[in-house]
Design an enzyme around this catalytic site. Structure first.
Site, PDB file in Angstrom:
ATOM      1  NE  ARG A  30       2.756  -8.427  10.452  1.00  0.00           N
ATOM      2  CZ  ARG A  30       2.806  -7.263   9.786  1.00  0.00           C
ATOM      3  NH1 ARG A  30       3.746  -6.390  10.018  1.00  0.00           N
ATOM      4  NH2 ARG A  30       1.907  -6.954   8.900  1.00  0.00           N
ATOM      5  CD  GLU A  51      -2.778   1.045   2.514  1.00  0.00           C
ATOM      6  OE1 GLU A  51      -2.780   0.055   3.262  1.00  0.00           O
ATOM      7  OE2 GLU A  51      -3.475   2.055   2.702  1.00  0.00           O
ATOM      8  CE  LYS A 111       3.069   0.197   4.879  1.00  0.00           C
ATOM      9  NZ  LYS A 111       2.529  -0.087   3.550  1.00  0.00           N
TER      10      LYS A 111
END
Ligand code: ATP
Ligand code: MG
Length: 551
Positions: A258, A34, A268
């Site tokens: 992850r 994204e 982020k």
């Protein structure tokens, strides 16, 4: 790359699919960032995984910007993401944007409405949450759920045309309000958001939700293996439901753990806070776990790929020690970095029997193991040198094989010197060390017959260049801030950056930004992008040894 290893679970799945002739043996993966921030080392793991998997099985990988949220996205991020993926050494087959599919995704929604599988709901977010029930109680349907296909089509068209304000209505899938998977209890497909999109501008005021965009985008591109992180396990039912009910290309979702790493943050949203609140210089501050931060710090693409390979692909959440990443860059630079001398905490050494005004060029290696470095380098030598303060002791213990009154040491690539005297200031600080040198002891031509145990580095005072050196340490002072009370910013390491003034060999003024050098005995360093020929700035990439092991 590392030695042979056994297949990870994703490779096993792909090999099985190829054996069964699934998709004609074709492998197409995607990396779907994204564009709402810069990529971090966690993304590097996903990049290495997706591109690596495709490469291994003669497949391809698309770079797809998952840009369905107009509010947080920006073209600056798009550009940085492309640069980072390329820098890591990967080429994508196609550059796609989920926003390019907005027409198609809208048509998919209309199709589901026509099949009686989607409806417009006027409830508020709170009402929807409430009507969904709990994991132990089924949800309850509302009156909107029974709207006719015609009414839903009309309302959805009006939503698209901008007739309603943000939040007034949503489009929901009619799945199962009693499903044990809460996400299947009529998930939202579209929401109204009157916001400017970085690519589609003001064309749209309704935007698809992740669950009604991601799988559809995968399917449009005919992705064979859609790999994502474990948070999406519970989304897989939706992923499959939409694809099955639309009868479109059956992409398959697989999940892996992850990457989490100690002493840093990997989100982020949190990294953006550090940037916005000025707690770091920018996204590429060398303390950041971003790809651009690591690059500026002096990490090589090879070291990051090697790190991703070593940590492997897990199906369960885990925490990787930052020292493994540091090990990977240390190992890489040990092999590839040229050697130079730099004095980080200088004190002056005067060779009293070396004539004032005389100078000579000595010879040093670059790194004999690296191609192109064979020729070595010239190092200017003169009567006055900078050496490290810690290499002199007024009252040296027995095993101190460096300088002190009466002690001898070899100056790297130069001569053996003997300390005859020293000067102190009023506070007792050593200001000058006086030595005599042995002319017959020149490195490579030593006929002196004298053996000394220690070798120290130095730079010639009139030839040295002054440089600012930034010594970096861990961003956080705790391993995992989410296990601590309070905000992660309460745990920022106040000593994560120390700036010192140093002296470096003269040719360091002309080196390439980012290229790693070993300052012998001191660590690995690279020239910073803000450096100018008159104001040199170096970043310490990593120390020579892991100084945290003992602590
Ligand atoms: P963040 O939480 O840092 O904002 P994200 O998951 O929202 O990350 P995306 O841009 O959506 O970021 O991620 C792009 C791809 O990278 C996704 O497939 C995502 O699963 C993967 N990814 C993100 N963070 C990690 C991580 N820490 N380890 C492995 N893969 C990750
Ligand atoms: Mg995300």
């Amino acid at each position: 790359m590392s030695e042979e290893r056994s297949l990870n679970f994703l490779e096993e799945i792909v090999e099985e699919d190829i054996r069964n002739g699934k998709n004609g043996g074709r492998v197409l993966t995607r990396f779907p960032p994204e564009p709402n921030g810069y990529l971090h080392i966690g993304h590097a793991k996903s990049i290495c995984l997706n591109f690596g998997l495709a490469k291994k099985y003669n497949g391809k990988t698309n770079l797809r910007f998952d840009d369905t949220n107009p509010v947080t996205e920006d073209t600056e991020y798009v550009e940085s993401i492309k640069a980072d993926v390329k820098w890591l050494g990967f080429d994508w087959a196609n550059e796609f944007y989920a926003s390019d599919y907005f027409d198609k995704i809208y048509a998919f929604a209309v199709e589901l409405i026509k099949k009686g599988l989607a409806y417009v709901d006027d409830s508020t977010a709170e009402e929807i949450a409430h009507q969904k029930g709990t994991p132990t109680e089924p949800g309850v349907g509302n009156a909107y759920r029974n709207r006719s296909v015609e009414e839903n089509l009309a309302l959805f068209t009006e939503m698209k045309e901008g007739k309603y304000p943000d939040g007034a209505k949503v489009l929901r899938a009619k799945v199962d309000l009693a499903s044990p998977n809460m996400l299947m209890r009529d998930p939202i497909m579209y929401r109204i958001k009157h916001a400017h999109h970085h690519r589609t501008g003001d064309t749209w005021c309704i935007y698809p939700m992740y669950d009604f965009a991601h799988g559809q985008s995968d399917s449009i591109e005919e992705i064979t293996h859609s790999v994502c992180t474990l948070e999406f396990v519970s989304h897989r039912d939706m992923y499959e439901w939409f694809i099955a009910n639309l009868g479109i290309f059956p992409s398959k979702q697989y999940e892996f753990a992850r990457l989490n790493m100690t002493y840093t943050v990997m989100s982020k949203r949190k990294l953006l806070q550090l940037v916005n609140e000025g707690l770091v210089e920018d996204w590429d501050d060398p303390r950041m776990p971003t790809i651009s931060g690591l690059r500026r710090r002096g990490y090589t693409p090879h070291s990051i790929r090697e790190f991703c390979e070593r940590i492997g692909i897990a199906k369960r959440e885990n925490m990787i020690d930052l020292s493994l990443l540091e090990f990977c860059i240390r190992e890489d630079l040990n092999k590839t970095a040229w050697r130079r001398m730099a004095v980080l905490d200088p004190v002056k050494l005067v060779i009293t029997n070396y004539p004032a005004g005389q100078e000579e060029m000595l010879h040093g290696e670059n790194n004999p193991e690296v191609e192109g470095g064979e020729g070595g380098r010239d190092i200017p030598f003169s009567r006055e040198l900078w050496i490290e303060r810690e290499d002199f002791m007024e009252e040296a213990p027995k095993k101190f094989f460096r300088l002190g009154p009466g002690l001898m040491v070899r100056l790297k690539n130069a001569y053996i010197v003997k300390c005859d005297d020293f000067r102190k200031d009023a506070e007792g600080n050593i200001t000058e060390i006086h030595c005599s040198y042995i002319p017959e002891s020149k490195s490579g031509h030593d006929t002196s017959g004298i053996n000394v145990k220690g070798t120290i580095h130095w730079v010639s005072v009139p030839h040295a260049k002054t440089a600012k050196v930034r010594l970096y340490d861990r961003l956080l002072k705790v391993e995992n801030p989410s296990e601590e009370e309070g905000d992660f910013k309460d745990y920022l390491n106040p000593d994560s950056l120390k700036v010192i003034q140093a002296y470096v060999e003269p040719d360091m003024a002309t080196v390439e930004v980012g290229k790693g050098y070993q300052f012998i005995r001191k660590g690995y360093f690279c020239l910073d992008k803000t450096s100018t020929p008159n104001k040199l700035v170096f970043n310490r990439t990593v120390t020579l040894k892991d100084g945290w092991v003992k602590k």
